[in-house]
Every structure is written in structure tokens, then in C-alpha cells.
Design a protein around this motif. Structure first.
Motif, PDB file in Angstrom:
ATOM      1  N   SER A 154       0.861  -1.181   0.000  1.00 35.79           N
ATOM      2  CA  SER A 154       0.000   0.000   0.000  1.00 35.79           C
ATOM      3  C   SER A 154       0.897   1.230   0.000  1.00 35.79           C
ATOM      4  N   CYS A 202      -4.436   0.169  -4.500  1.00 38.41           N
ATOM      5  CA  CYS A 202      -3.782  -0.881  -3.709  1.00 38.41           C
ATOM      6  C   CYS A 202      -4.192  -2.244  -4.258  1.00 38.41           C
ATOM      7  N   ALA A 212      -6.143  -5.039  -2.241  1.00 36.38           N
ATOM      8  CA  ALA A 212      -6.831  -4.419  -1.104  1.00 36.38           C
ATOM      9  C   ALA A 212      -8.196  -5.057  -0.883  1.00 36.38           C
ATOM     10  N   TYR A 251      -1.021  -5.801   5.113  1.00 33.98           N
ATOM     11  CA  TYR A 251      -0.633  -4.755   4.173  1.00 33.98           C
ATOM     12  C   TYR A 251       0.648  -4.082   4.636  1.00 33.98           C
TER      13      TYR A 251
END
Length: 385
Positions: free
Chosen positions: A124, A157, A160, A166
């Protein structure tokens, strides 16, 4: 000329068999339905020892050189890019960052689950105002006692909402640029972490892409993987990730070439196979040249890296060329397939869609050119006005 060893050929064959028998039959439906890779498939890759080939054996990995992981990555991606994604993340992505820069305690705590396919880590880094200019990121982190408190938001991301953990790049202080930046590992279920809607992207379907929002997200200070000021060390990890990216593009080009080679010898017009026409031969030859050149650039960088990291120059050259190769070759495949290439039936259009994503991810081809000039001349160019 790069010759594979007997062990590498056996590894390549194993990956190809798994990809063909297990994943190829589902590639179209996974793409159509934007289905995440089932957890059991990721665990299977872990049990076969294909998931984290570049991680050391003491952390559950294969302890193999980078080239071995790229060989497996290509075979899986030729059948299904979704099936190759966890290998990309474990062998060339955020798991490698933890391996390279994490503490011994962090490696022992985090990496074995990744190698076994029990857990996934996504990266991220991008933000609404920090894409290629990653060091402009504003998501903040402050240390309070034995916790780190994170506030801000992230964009684009990959993974995600699907990944369990992350690796979040944050700003630890007011210092501008790379000086104030670091990275923290955040669990998906941490209070204060929220995900936006899943983007309906042109390609890379099933991997998932969403915004991430951090509102006083608290994680243990032991989850700081990259401390403040350590961001510049990540250029080493970025070079590894760029070869993973390049290999995903290589798989697109090789698949488009293989399918086109079959098609032009089956399709007949004016009473003969269309491969008999010289312009079709020239188109196919251009595809072969592009694919083979990309493979040699990737292999050069990977073999030079061994079990370490490739040079930034060689990695950027490989990424830039391979990304553009995949777009060119998949476009040629579409042309040589005619109307069938534009249809859903032959999946050439899927290859072309996916090719554009890799040219954007991990540093655009435009940014790679700047990097190549910088490395070649031994200079640094400030992109700010």
C-alpha cells in the motif's frame, strides 16, 4: 544464451503442469467474474514449494535464486495471471521487503505463513497525490508508547480487501521526501482500517484494487518494517519487484505468441493457411523477436542478481521493454486473429487488457526511462518543477 539446469527444467515442468491442469480451465471465468484466487489454491502452491522460492529455507521458503522464481511465475501466469499473483507477492513483492529489511523476529513471525500460503501481504504505497512521486506520500504515522498510530488514505492498492496483511508506506515525521518515510505492517482486521469499493479495472481482474482509509489505526511498534528515513533502501526491493512485473508481461507476450502461432497455421483464406502470406510471417516474426528480447533482458538481470537484487539499471531496462513488448505483441496477436482476436472466445483481448496494467504498476514506463537515464549517467534528476 541462458541454459536452464536440469533442476530448473524440472521446476519449470512442475509449474507448467500445475498451471495447465489446475488453473488454465478457470482463467476465463475468474476474469469474467472478477473472482479472487481461492485460498485453497494459494495453499496448494505453498505445499508444492512454488510460492516463496526466493525466501530462505529457515522461513519456509525455497532458498532459490531469483531466476527460479521467475521461471515459475511465467509458467503460472501463462495459464492464469491470478494464479501467479501470490507467487509474485511472495517471491518478488512485499514479502521480499520483509526478508531484506525486517528484523529477525519479524521474519520468523511473518514469513513462514506467507510461504505456506496461509497468509498474503499486499503493498500500500500510492495516494491520490502521490503516484509516481511516491515520496510525496502524506499518510502519517506517529509512535505512541508501544504503538504506531496511522492516519491517511491510499489508492490503487492491488489486493486491497483480499489480502490478510498490508505493507503500508507512511510518513513518520515532517521531513519532506524520502527522509521522513518508512513502512508498517497492518493486519486487515485492525480497527480503524476501512476499504473503499472494488475498482472495476480494465484488466487484472480478481486481484482486487481499492482505496484504503486509516483513522487512528493502531498497530504494535514491532510492526515497523522500515523505520523513518529507510525508504531509500527500498530501491533494492523495487528492482526485484520490477523483474516480477517484467515476467508477468513476458507471460502475456509468450501466451499471445503461442496462440497466434497455432491460429495462423489453422486459419485458411483463399485456399491456404494464412501463415503462407508474407505479411503474416513478418507479423509473427516481429512477435518472436519482441518476446525473445524481453526474456533475455529479464534473464540477464535475474542471473546477475543470483539470490540478491538486480541492478537498478538492468531491472528498469527489463521492465520498460517487457511492458511495451506485451502491449505490442498482444496487439499484433489481435490483428493476426482478425475478428476472433477482438472477440471474447480466444482470450486475446484479455491478454491485451492485462498488458496495460503492468505498464502502469511498479513505476510507469515513462518513469523507468528517467531511471534508466539516471543510472546510466550516474546522475539524479529532480522531477519537481
Amino acid at each position: 544464451m541462458f541454459e536452464l539446469t536440469d533442476e530448473q527444467r524440472a521446476l519449470k515442468q512442475l509449474a507448467a503442469e500445475v498451471a495447465t491442469e489446475r488453473y488454465a480451465p478457470h482463467a476465463r471465468s475468474w476474469d469474467e467474474l472478477r473472482t479472487p484466487l481461492p485460498d485453497e489454491e494459494r495453499r496448494l502452491l505453498g505445499s508444492l514449494g512454488l510460492l516463496a522460492l526466493t525466501l530462505p529455507e529457515e522461513y519456509g521458503g525455497g532458498g532459490r535464486p531469483l531466476i527460479d522464481a521467475l521461471i515459475v511465475l511465467e509458467e503460472l501466469a501463462k495459464a492464469s495471471p491470478l494464479a501467479a499473483w501470490p507467487v509474485f507477492e511472495a517471491s518478488t513483492g512485499p514479502a521480499r521487503v520483509i526478508h531484506l529489511f525486517g528484523s529477525e523476529e519479524q521474519k520468523k513471525r511473518i514469513l513462514p505463513a506467507v510461504a505456506a500460503g496461509e497468509s498474503t501481504i499486499a503493498v500500500s504505497i500510492s495516494e491520490p497525490d502521490a503516484g509516481s512521486a511516491a515520496t510525496d506520500a502524506a499518510t502519517s504515522a506517529r509512535v505512541e508508547g508501544d504503538e504506531v498510530v496511522i492516519n491517511g488514505s491510499k489508492r490503487w492498492c492491488s489486493g486491497a480487501g483480499h489480502a490478510e496483511q498490508y505493507l503500508v508506506y507512511v510518513r513518520f515525521g515532517p521531513e519532506p521526501g524520502a527522509a521522513g518515510m518508512g513502512a508498517v505492517l497492518v493486519d486487515k482486521k485492525t480497527p480503524g482500517l476501512a476499504f473503499g469499493f472494488q475498482e472495476h479495472l480494465m484488466g487484472h481482474r480478481g486481484v482486487g484494487s481499492a482505496d484504503m482509509f486509516f483513522s487512528d489505526v493502531r498497530v504494535p511498534v514491532e510492526n515497523v518494517i522500515i523505520p523513518k528515513g529507510g525508504f531509500r533502501n527500498l530501491f533494492t526491493a523495487f528492482s526485484i519487484e520490477r523483474l516480477g512485473n517484467s515476467t508477468m508481461s513476458l507471460a502475456i507476450g509468450q501466451t499471445a505468441l503461442d496462440r497466434t502461432a497455432r491460429y495462423v497455421q489453422e486459419r485458411k483464406q483463399f485456399g491456404k493457411e494464412i501463415i503462407e502470406f508474407q505479411l503474416v510471417q513478418a507479423g509473427l516474426a516481429d512477435m518472436v523477436i519482441q518476446v525473445e528480447a524481453a526474456r533475455l533482458l529479464i534473464y540477464r538481470a535475474a542471473v546477475s542478481a543470483g539470490t540478491g537484487a538486480p541492478s537498478a539499471l538492468e531491472a528498469s531496462i527489463a521492465k520498460c521493454f517487457s511492458n511495451e513488448m506485451a502491449k505490442k505483441v498482444s496487439d499484433l496477436a489481435m490483428q493476426l486473429h482478425g475478428g476472433y482476436g477482438y472477440s471474447h472466445e480466444y482470450e486475446i483481448e484479455r491478454l491485451h487488457r492485462d498488458s496495460h496494467g503492468w505498464a502502469l504498476a511498479g513505476g510507469t514506463t515513462t518513469m523507468q526511462r528517467t531511471r534508466i537515464a539516471s543510472e546510466y549517467l550516474g546522475r539524479r534528476f529532480d522531477q519537481r518543477a
